[in-house]
Every structure is written in C-alpha cells, then in structure tokens.
Design an enzyme around this catalytic site. Structure first.
Site, PDB file in Angstrom:
ATOM      1  N   CYS A   3      39.850  60.520  41.712  1.00 33.16           N
ATOM      2  CA  CYS A   3      40.556  60.867  42.946  1.00 33.16           C
ATOM      3  C   CYS A   3      39.987  62.174  43.512  1.00 33.16           C
ATOM      4  O   CYS A   3      39.825  63.144  42.778  1.00 33.16           O
ATOM      5  CB  CYS A   3      42.037  61.025  42.634  1.00 33.16           C
ATOM      6  SG  CYS A   3      43.022  61.600  44.022  1.00 33.16           S
TER       7      CYS A   3
ATOM      8  N   SER B 234      50.699  27.490  44.086  1.00 31.99           N
ATOM      9  CA  SER B 234      51.372  26.695  43.070  1.00 31.99           C
ATOM     10  C   SER B 234      52.875  26.948  43.109  1.00 31.99           C
ATOM     11  O   SER B 234      53.635  26.245  42.447  1.00 31.99           O
ATOM     12  CB  SER B 234      50.817  27.031  41.685  1.00 31.99           C
ATOM     13  OG  SER B 234      50.948  28.414  41.442  1.00 31.99           O
TER      14      SER B 234
ATOM     15  N   HIS C  44      50.935  40.972  47.306  1.00 29.66           N
ATOM     16  CA  HIS C  44      50.340  41.409  46.042  1.00 29.66           C
ATOM     17  C   HIS C  44      49.256  42.464  46.238  1.00 29.66           C
ATOM     18  O   HIS C  44      48.391  42.631  45.389  1.00 29.66           O
ATOM     19  CB  HIS C  44      49.797  40.190  45.274  1.00 29.66           C
ATOM     20  CG  HIS C  44      50.873  39.235  44.851  1.00 29.66           C
ATOM     21  ND1 HIS C  44      50.637  37.944  44.443  1.00 29.66           N
ATOM     22  CD2 HIS C  44      52.223  39.414  44.758  1.00 29.66           C
ATOM     23  CE1 HIS C  44      51.792  37.353  44.125  1.00 29.66           C
ATOM     24  NE2 HIS C  44      52.770  38.222  44.319  1.00 29.66           N
TER      25      HIS C  44
ATOM     26  N   CYS D  29      43.147  64.809  43.027  1.00 27.93           N
ATOM     27  CA  CYS D  29      43.677  65.290  41.742  1.00 27.93           C
ATOM     28  C   CYS D  29      42.788  64.938  40.552  1.00 27.93           C
ATOM     29  O   CYS D  29      43.146  65.263  39.418  1.00 27.93           O
ATOM     30  CB  CYS D  29      45.090  64.745  41.517  1.00 27.93           C
ATOM     31  SG  CYS D  29      45.114  63.022  40.988  1.00 27.93           S
TER      32      CYS D  29
ATOM     33  N   CYS E 151      44.786  56.277  43.829  1.00 27.87           N
ATOM     34  CA  CYS E 151      44.810  57.054  42.595  1.00 27.87           C
ATOM     35  C   CYS E 151      46.002  56.646  41.721  1.00 27.87           C
ATOM     36  O   CYS E 151      47.137  56.576  42.200  1.00 27.87           O
ATOM     37  CB  CYS E 151      44.888  58.543  42.938  1.00 27.87           C
ATOM     38  SG  CYS E 151      45.081  59.557  41.455  1.00 27.87           S
TER      39      CYS E 151
ATOM     40  N   ARG F  25      35.369  41.108  41.434  1.00 27.46           N
ATOM     41  CA  ARG F  25      36.095  40.217  42.353  1.00 27.46           C
ATOM     42  C   ARG F  25      35.954  40.678  43.803  1.00 27.46           C
ATOM     43  O   ARG F  25      35.779  39.880  44.708  1.00 27.46           O
ATOM     44  CB  ARG F  25      37.584  40.170  41.968  1.00 27.46           C
ATOM     45  CG  ARG F  25      37.834  39.239  40.798  1.00 27.46           C
ATOM     46  CD  ARG F  25      39.302  39.156  40.467  1.00 27.46           C
ATOM     47  NE  ARG F  25      40.119  38.655  41.568  1.00 27.46           N
ATOM     48  CZ  ARG F  25      41.440  38.805  41.647  1.00 27.46           C
ATOM     49  NH1 ARG F  25      42.083  39.415  40.689  1.00 27.46           N
ATOM     50  NH2 ARG F  25      42.109  38.329  42.671  1.00 27.46           N
TER      51      ARG F  25
ATOM     52  N   TYR G 262      37.776  44.069  38.648  1.00 25.47           N
ATOM     53  CA  TYR G 262      38.249  44.014  40.037  1.00 25.47           C
ATOM     54  C   TYR G 262      37.129  44.313  41.030  1.00 25.47           C
ATOM     55  O   TYR G 262      37.114  43.761  42.136  1.00 25.47           O
ATOM     56  CB  TYR G 262      39.454  44.953  40.237  1.00 25.47           C
ATOM     57  CG  TYR G 262      40.742  44.318  39.745  1.00 25.47           C
ATOM     58  CD1 TYR G 262      41.449  43.428  40.550  1.00 25.47           C
ATOM     59  CD2 TYR G 262      41.217  44.565  38.466  1.00 25.47           C
ATOM     60  CE1 TYR G 262      42.612  42.819  40.097  1.00 25.47           C
ATOM     61  CE2 TYR G 262      42.374  43.962  38.003  1.00 25.47           C
ATOM     62  CZ  TYR G 262      43.069  43.089  38.821  1.00 25.47           C
ATOM     63  OH  TYR G 262      44.217  42.457  38.378  1.00 25.47           O
TER      64      TYR G 262
END
Ligand code: OAD
Length: 265
Positions: A163, A205, A127, A166, A135, A78, A75
C-alpha cells in the site's frame, strides 16, 4: 411454466409482451454470462474453477494471510485472463436492454468487469471486482496495471504490492468466503428485487446466497422470473419461464423478438 429451448423459437408471446411492457427490469448474472467470452465458470464439471482449485486455499482471508503470494498470484492470473477476453453478445444484449425498458437494474456476481466494457452504465457488483484491489490493512484503493501482468501460469506465486499509504499488503478486490457483501451494493440489489416486475436470471447456478435470494424475493412480490441457462438449476421449478440455451444465443434473440422493429444485432 413453459420451457423454451433455443432451437424451438419463437419465444412465448406472453414473455415477449411482459418484457416489452415491463416497468423495472432486474437482470441477475453469474459466471455463465461470461463463459462464451472464454472465462471459466466455477462449478462446471469439466473445467469449473472450483473443480480445479481449492477455494479454501485461495478465496478466504485466512488463505491470504497464510500465503499472500499464492493468493495474489492466482487472482492476478485470473485478472490477466479477463483482460485478454472480450464481452460477448450476451453482455451486448444486456447493455441494449437498458435503452429499451424504462428502468433496468443490473446485478452481477461476476468480478470480470465485462458488463461495463460492453457499455452497461451502472453495475451492482455483489462479489466485488478483480479490477479494484485495495489494502488489506487500511482499505486504501490500489490502481492495478491496465494490461495483463506477467503471470502466465495459473499456479504462480506473486508477492502482492504494498500500500502506498501504510505499506500493508494489497489484496484482491473480490468478496471471499466468510466475508460480507458490500452493504450499499446489496441494499440496492435487494431494493430492486422488491420493486421490479420482471427478472432475467442469466448463467448462475443460483447456489450462492445471498445472491440467489434476489429472484426469490422478486417472485414473492409477484414479479415474472425468467431463467436463461443451458442446464437445470434449483430455480427451474420456480421460474415463470425457462429459456434453455446459452446466454449469447438466447439474450440477443430475446431482444430481437421483443423489439423486432429496432433490429438488434
Ligand atoms: P457457477 O459456476 O456456480 O454456475 C454457472 C452457471 O452458468 C451454471 O448454472 C451453468 O449451467 C451456467 N452456464 C454455463 N455456461 C453458460 C452459458 N454459456 N450461458 C448461460 N449459462 C451458462 O457460477 P455462479 O452461479 O456465478 O463467488 O457462482 C456464484 C458464485 O460462486 C461466484 O460469484 C463465486 C463462486 O464461488 C465468489 O467468488 C464470491
């Protein structure tokens, strides 16, 4: 149901009149709207992301739990690609539409943030977004670097940051397979689909639900549905108008023809 290819301009006068006089325009975009910015779509036969990568290994909660560095690295690759790309004339045309109709709701399945960079003020991101990681454990947002990261290779692993609150792993801010869409975003999109009188469906699509439901909801309520896509999709048989061509060809031309006096582009 007329099909107009980009080469056979002008567009149908009834469509232009509907656009000029519409009360609430819904624009639903998919990966195709960013294709001419250099961002690959998902299901393109040659270089679609889901042809080259296995979504089960990259786009599920289970995949992240099994190998967080593989998923985070992919990711980040990307996100880096997207930061190096620019909005294209389709994004600009959609932003310009907001000044020409009384009300516009922009709903995107894309996670690239290009609509916002083109000046669209409020975008319903069904999305999620590559630019809003958070986190995994406590949900606290993480502010990513505002520049491409060093992940040059598409398969490179990169351990996710921790994070600050935490110490849990930071996960991409996108919706994965098996996860629910953000409730408030979906509710707003569905409300718009019920209320709008015209829908532009651009570069999707129309295979992924519930996003693909939105034009069907609008159709059932009597809205005009316009499909903008170089290729056929399942929506072709239902759409009121089909404009065959790429988003960056069709959308600026549509704005120019509907409002010739405003001289778009
Ligand atoms: P797809 O890859 O499924 O479809 C892209 C569509 O864009 C196809 O119909 C192409 O014909 C069309 N297209 C390609 N180039 C175009 C261009 N230049 N102009 C206009 N149209 C063009 O992408 P999506 O429909 O966006 O979800 O996919 C929906 C969801 O599936 C994505 O949001 C993603 C994926 O799994 C998640 O990751 C949750």
């Amino acid at each position: 149901m007329p099909t107009t290819s980009h080469k056979t301009e002008p567009y149908p006068s009834e469509l232009l009149a509907r656009l000029r006089t519409c009360r609430h325009l819904l624009v639903l975009t998919g990966a195709g709207v960013s294709q001419e910015s250099g961002i690959p779509t998902f299901r393109d036969a040659l270089n679609g992301l889901w042809g080259r990568f296995d979504p089960a290994q990259l786009a599920t909660q289970e995949a992240f739990d099994a190998d967080p560095a593989l998923v985070w690295g992919w990711y980040e690759w990307r996100r880096s690609q997207v930061l190096l790309c620019e909005p294209n004339p389709a994004h600009w045309a959609i932003a310009a539409l907001a000044d020409r109709v009384p009300r516009l709701t922009l709903v995107t399945q894309n996670v690239d943030g290009l609509h916002q960079r083109a000046g669209s003020p409020s975008v319903l991101e069904l999305h999620g977004s590559l630019h809003r990681p958070y986190c995994r454990d406590c949900g606290h947002p993480h502010v990513p670097a505002d520049r491409p990261c060093d992940v040059a290779l598409e398969g490179a692993s990169l351990p996710p940051p921790r994070c600050e609150r935490c110490r849990g792993p930071i996960r991409p801010g996108v919706v994965w397979f098996g996860e629910a869409l953000p409730r408030d975003v979906w509710d707003a999109a569905e409300t718009a689909a019920r209320d709008c009188d015209l829908v532009l469906v651009v570069g999707t699509s129309a295979l992924v639900y519930p996003a693909a439901e939105l034009p069907l909801t609008a159709l059932a309520r009597g809205a005009v549905v316009v499909q903008i896509n170089p290729d056929r999709t399942d929506l072709d048989d239902l759409a009121t108008f089909r404009l065959r061509g790429t988003a960056a060809q069709v959308l600026p031309e549509l704005v120019r023809q509907a409002w010739p006096e405003a001289g778009f582009g």
